[in-house]
Motif scaffolding. Structure first.
Motif, PDB file in Angstrom:
ATOM      1  N   CYS A  95      -7.774  23.783  11.165  1.00 49.41           N
ATOM      2  CA  CYS A  95      -7.521  24.131   9.851  1.00 49.41           C
ATOM      3  C   CYS A  95      -6.037  24.421   9.317  1.00 49.41           C
ATOM      4  CB  CYS A  95      -8.469  25.295   9.376  1.00 49.41           C
ATOM      5  SG  CYS A  95      -7.885  26.848   9.823  1.00 49.41           S
ATOM      6  N   PHE A  96      -5.194  24.510  10.508  1.00 48.74           N
ATOM      7  CA  PHE A  96      -3.810  24.815  10.000  1.00 48.74           C
ATOM      8  C   PHE A  96      -3.211  23.818  10.349  1.00 48.74           C
ATOM      9  CE2 PHE A  96      -5.864  29.161  11.109  1.00 48.74           C
ATOM     10  CZ  PHE A  96      -5.385  29.793   9.918  1.00 48.74           C
ATOM     11  N   LEU A  97      -3.450  22.653  10.587  1.00 48.95           N
ATOM     12  CA  LEU A  97      -2.771  21.105  10.882  1.00 48.95           C
ATOM     13  C   LEU A  97      -2.644  20.268   9.670  1.00 48.95           C
ATOM     14  CD1 LEU A  97      -4.055  20.665  14.448  1.00 48.95           C
ATOM     15  CD2 LEU A  97      -2.107  21.838  13.692  1.00 48.95           C
ATOM     16  N   SER A  98      -1.758  19.587   9.466  1.00 51.96           N
ATOM     17  CA  SER A  98      -1.435  18.873   8.461  1.00 51.96           C
ATOM     18  C   SER A  98      -2.489  17.264   8.610  1.00 51.96           C
ATOM     19  CB  SER A  98      -0.268  18.233   8.172  1.00 51.96           C
ATOM     20  OG  SER A  98       0.563  17.809   9.501  1.00 51.96           O
ATOM     21  N   ARG A  99      -2.802  17.217   9.994  1.00 51.10           N
ATOM     22  CA  ARG A  99      -3.538  16.104  10.499  1.00 51.10           C
ATOM     23  C   ARG A  99      -5.002  16.359  10.273  1.00 51.10           C
ATOM     24  NH1 ARG A  99      -1.063  12.730  15.292  1.00 51.10           N
ATOM     25  NH2 ARG A  99      -2.419  11.214  14.621  1.00 51.10           N
ATOM     26  N   SER A 100      -5.787  15.447  10.109  1.00 49.56           N
ATOM     27  CA  SER A 100      -7.367  15.855  10.276  1.00 49.56           C
ATOM     28  C   SER A 100      -7.926  15.863  11.859  1.00 49.56           C
ATOM     29  CB  SER A 100      -8.218  15.028   9.408  1.00 49.56           C
ATOM     30  OG  SER A 100      -8.131  13.869   9.724  1.00 49.56           O
ATOM     31  N   VAL A 101      -8.766  16.169  12.179  1.00 46.55           N
ATOM     32  CA  VAL A 101      -9.028  16.385  13.740  1.00 46.55           C
ATOM     33  C   VAL A 101     -10.544  15.903  13.700  1.00 46.55           C
ATOM     34  CG1 VAL A 101      -9.270  17.656  15.631  1.00 46.55           C
ATOM     35  CG2 VAL A 101      -7.394  18.135  14.054  1.00 46.55           C
ATOM     36  N   SER A 102     -10.911  15.028  14.750  1.00 51.88           N
ATOM     37  CA  SER A 102     -12.335  14.751  14.969  1.00 51.88           C
ATOM     38  C   SER A 102     -12.705  15.418  16.058  1.00 51.88           C
ATOM     39  CB  SER A 102     -12.293  13.281  15.291  1.00 51.88           C
ATOM     40  OG  SER A 102     -11.825  12.181  13.974  1.00 51.88           O
ATOM     41  N   TYR A 103     -14.079  15.632  16.150  1.00 42.82           N
ATOM     42  CA  TYR A 103     -14.718  16.304  17.369  1.00 42.82           C
ATOM     43  C   TYR A 103     -15.920  15.596  17.697  1.00 42.82           C
ATOM     44  CZ  TYR A 103     -11.835  20.640  16.349  1.00 42.82           C
ATOM     45  OH  TYR A 103     -10.910  21.586  16.106  1.00 42.82           O
ATOM     46  N   MET A 104     -16.082  15.552  19.037  1.00 41.05           N
ATOM     47  CA  MET A 104     -17.426  15.711  19.602  1.00 41.05           C
ATOM     48  C   MET A 104     -18.371  16.855  19.493  1.00 41.05           C
ATOM     49  SD  MET A 104     -16.855  13.934  23.324  1.00 41.05           S
ATOM     50  CE  MET A 104     -15.791  12.612  23.707  1.00 41.05           C
ATOM     51  N   ALA A 105     -19.623  16.646  19.041  1.00 41.44           N
ATOM     52  CA  ALA A 105     -20.469  17.764  18.669  1.00 41.44           C
ATOM     53  C   ALA A 105     -21.669  17.388  19.311  1.00 41.44           C
ATOM     54  CB  ALA A 105     -20.713  18.202  17.111  1.00 41.44           C
ATOM     55  N   LYS A 106     -22.439  18.441  19.793  1.00 45.64           N
ATOM     56  CA  LYS A 106     -23.676  18.070  20.460  1.00 45.64           C
ATOM     57  C   LYS A 106     -24.738  17.517  19.325  1.00 45.64           C
ATOM     58  CE  LYS A 106     -25.455  22.851  19.628  1.00 45.64           C
ATOM     59  NZ  LYS A 106     -25.906  24.292  20.395  1.00 45.64           N
ATOM     60  N   GLU A 107     -25.427  16.481  20.039  1.00 45.14           N
ATOM     61  CA  GLU A 107     -26.413  15.801  19.095  1.00 45.14           C
ATOM     62  C   GLU A 107     -27.510  16.661  18.172  1.00 45.14           C
ATOM     63  OE1 GLU A 107     -28.386  12.671  21.381  1.00 45.14           O
ATOM     64  OE2 GLU A 107     -29.205  14.340  22.492  1.00 45.14           O
ATOM     65  N   GLU A 108     -27.695  17.723  18.857  1.00 42.85           N
ATOM     66  CA  GLU A 108     -28.828  18.393  18.129  1.00 42.85           C
ATOM     67  C   GLU A 108     -28.316  18.860  16.694  1.00 42.85           C
ATOM     68  OE1 GLU A 108     -29.551  19.044  22.472  1.00 42.85           O
ATOM     69  OE2 GLU A 108     -27.808  18.778  21.077  1.00 42.85           O
ATOM     70  N   LEU A 109     -26.882  19.050  16.391  1.00 45.45           N
ATOM     71  CA  LEU A 109     -26.531  19.430  15.244  1.00 45.45           C
ATOM     72  C   LEU A 109     -26.601  18.410  14.312  1.00 45.45           C
ATOM     73  CD1 LEU A 109     -23.232  21.026  16.429  1.00 45.45           C
ATOM     74  CD2 LEU A 109     -25.153  22.150  15.702  1.00 45.45           C
ATOM     75  N   PHE A 110     -26.984  17.079  14.591  1.00 41.22           N
ATOM     76  CA  PHE A 110     -26.823  16.098  13.443  1.00 41.22           C
ATOM     77  C   PHE A 110     -28.526  16.089  13.262  1.00 41.22           C
ATOM     78  CE2 PHE A 110     -23.057  15.456  15.858  1.00 41.22           C
ATOM     79  CZ  PHE A 110     -22.181  15.045  14.956  1.00 41.22           C
TER      80      PHE A 110
END
Length: 199
Positions: free
Chosen positions: A51-66
């Motif tokens: 959240c403190f970066l000027s660039r957006s960040v993509s993440y891998m997230a466990k599939e259960e969250l989707f």
């Protein structure tokens, strides 16, 4: 739109309630492919790291969250994509590589899962593989304090976040030991920064 809104909210949340101290942001390249690799103690880590970066960040997230349609759609809008845990997920690796090939920023937690004790765990080889496949520099990042958020006796701990100097993989990407060694080198650097921040 959702990402930008949540970024403002999380920045204020961490600054006001947890007196967040952020150092090393100048080490993040303003453009081009980059991996930010951090230790992992809490579900608060992904928003805190980004959240403190000027660039957006993509993440891998466990599939259960989707599986929840609303929450899944929300995190997809925040550049998250699913990964199957407990096995090598080629689809997730392919997506991670695509993110970096498009010169974006990818957030990874090389330990693979949260550390319940806060101790740095052994790195998995994934971060080394993705760095080798893309040529992306890796920024080691040390997170301090998130594992104590809302815990008994310390509801609002002071948080610290350190972004380190870029590290590049220079070995043979087909050499599994070289990939594992590089991944562990990143975790070792994170451990040093974390220890320094805790002193």
């Amino acid at each position: 739109m959702l990402y930008s809104l949540l970024q403002v909210i999380f920045c204020a949340f961490f600054k006001i309630f947890f007196r967040a101290e952020i150092t090393g942001r100048e080490n993040i390249p303003p453009e081009g492919a980059v991996i930010i690799a951090a230790n992992h103690m809490s579900n608060w880590d992904p928003p805190f790291l980004a959240c403190f970066l000027s660039r957006s960040v993509s993440y891998m997230a466990k599939e259960e969250l989707f599986e929840n349609p609303i929450f899944g759609a929300a995190i997809r809008n925040c550049h998250a994509f699913p990964i199957k845990r407990g096995a090598a997920d080629r689809g997730a690796i392919k997506t991670a590589v695509a993110v970096l090939k498009e010169n974006h920023c990818l957030g990874l937690f090389p330990e693979g899962t949260r550390s319940r004790t806060g101790e740095i765990k052994k790195a998995e080889a994934g971060v080394g593989l993705i760095a080798a496949m893309t040529g992306a520099a890796v920024i080691p990042a040390a997170i301090v304090g998130t594992g104590k958020i809302f815990s008994k006796g310390e509801l609002f701990p002071k948080l610290k976040l350190i972004y380190g100097k870029p590290i590049a993989f220079k070995g043979n990407r087909k050499d599994k030991q070289a990939l594992a060694d590089f991944s562990q080198k990143i975790m070792d650097e994170i451990a040093v920064m974390k220890k320094s921040a805790e002193e």
